[in-house]
Design an enzyme around this catalytic site. Structure first.
Site, mmCIF file in Angstrom:
data_model
loop_
_atom_site.group_PDB
_atom_site.id
_atom_site.type_symbol
_atom_site.label_atom_id
_atom_site.label_comp_id
_atom_site.label_asym_id
_atom_site.label_seq_id
_atom_site.Cartn_x
_atom_site.Cartn_y
_atom_site.Cartn_z
ATOM 1 N N SER A 61 13.980 28.421 -66.461
ATOM 2 C CA SER A 61 15.416 28.494 -66.169
ATOM 3 C C SER A 61 15.731 27.704 -64.905
ATOM 4 C CB SER A 61 15.807 29.958 -65.938
ATOM 5 O OG SER A 61 17.154 30.061 -65.538
ATOM 6 N N TYR A 99 15.084 38.437 -61.948
ATOM 7 C CA TYR A 99 15.044 37.380 -62.963
ATOM 8 C C TYR A 99 14.497 36.090 -62.347
ATOM 9 C CZ TYR A 99 16.850 34.331 -66.714
ATOM 10 O OH TYR A 99 16.993 33.421 -67.745
#
Ligand SMILES: NC(=O)c1ccc[n+]([C@@H]2O[C@H](COP(=O)([O-])OP(=O)(O)OC[C@H]3O[C@@H](n4cnc5c(N)ncnc54)[C@H](OP(=O)(O)O)[C@@H]3O)[C@@H](O)[C@H]2O)c1
Length: 223
Positions: A137, A150
């Site tokens: 990501s 995250y």
């Protein structure tokens, strides 16, 4: 990619599902996995067949469960013997400030996004012929203040990928990093998941070059 075999974890929705469709259109044999979305997984598998997949296999996979991972690897080995590409896509996120995250939310993100990805890689590595593409990501490259856990998981995925690439120079090992993508995870805000699917396809088919262990950032490939 015609006739090759690609396994995509978390292909019952979002980026994984679009990636399954992208490979299916090229006549690839696609192994899809679902976790809680069995019906969505079955629908995605049917669509892959309609789009032209040479073969499909739908498996249940919980990447936080050791037995589930081993069962999935056994089924794939029995059916195909080997796969060309493993796309580690399954993931989850809780986007709230760190002090509000429960122990369970922290566990779920780390165990799914990082530990699960590592264990799936370990289980499938003997079957992988060509490469492993890990969906990390932008949050694995830059910090975001409501994505602490995250970010930790996705920075970890990139570190794991870089080290794995050193150990396995004959297989292509790299990360594809999406920015915000319109899926369940993001509340359906951002670019279409088809963009990420296209980049994953371009990496696997050699249309986009990736340094061994390196990153392909979706926003740099598709503006
Ligand atoms: N959307 C974004 O903005 C964005 C940005 C950067 C990176 N990413 C990454 O892209 C990947 C795909 O996410 P998405 O945006 O497509 O989200 P999504 O639509 O929520 O899809 C997540 C997929 O992961 C599966 N999954 C969740 N927990 C699992 C578990 N324990 N074991 C196995 N599979 C599990 C889900 O299966 P079921 O639905 O069957 O339960 C689903 O197929 C993730 O790694 C995510 O971190 C997303």
């Amino acid at each position: 990619m015609k006739g090759q075999i690609v396994l995509i974890t978390g292909s019952s929705s979002g980026i994984g599902r679009e990636t399954a469709y992208r490979f299916a259109k090229e006549g690839t044999m696609v192994v899809l996995t679902y976790y809680k979305g069995k019906t969505r997984g079955q629908m995605a598998e049917r669509r892959c067949r309609k789009l032209g997949a040479a073969d499909t296999l739908l498996l249940h996979l919980d990447v936080t469960d050791n037995k589930s991972i081993m069962d999935a690897a056994t089924q794939v080995r029995r059916r195909y013997g080997q796969i060309d590409y493993l796309v580690n896509n399954a993931g989850t996120g809780t986007f709230i400030y760190f002090h509000k995250q429960s122990a369970r939310e922290i566990e779920r993100q780390i165990r799914t996004n990082l530990e699960g990805l590592i264990k799936v890689t370990r289980a499938f590595l003997p079957l992988v012929r060509k490469g492993i593409i890990n969906v990390a990501s932008i949050a694995g490259k830059e910090p975001y203040d409501d994505m602490t856990v995250y970010c930790g998981s996705k920075f970890g995925v990139r570190g794991f990928t870089q080290a794995l690439a050193l150990e396995h120079p004959r297989q292509q090992v790299c990360c594809v990093n999406p920015d915000q993508v319109a899926t369940r995870l993001s509340g359906y805000l951002g670019r279409p998941p088809e963009d990420v699917a296209e980049v994953i396809f371009m990496v696997a088919s050699g249309r986009v070059k990736c340094k061994q262990g390196g990153d392909v950032d979706v926003w740099k490939v598709i503006k």
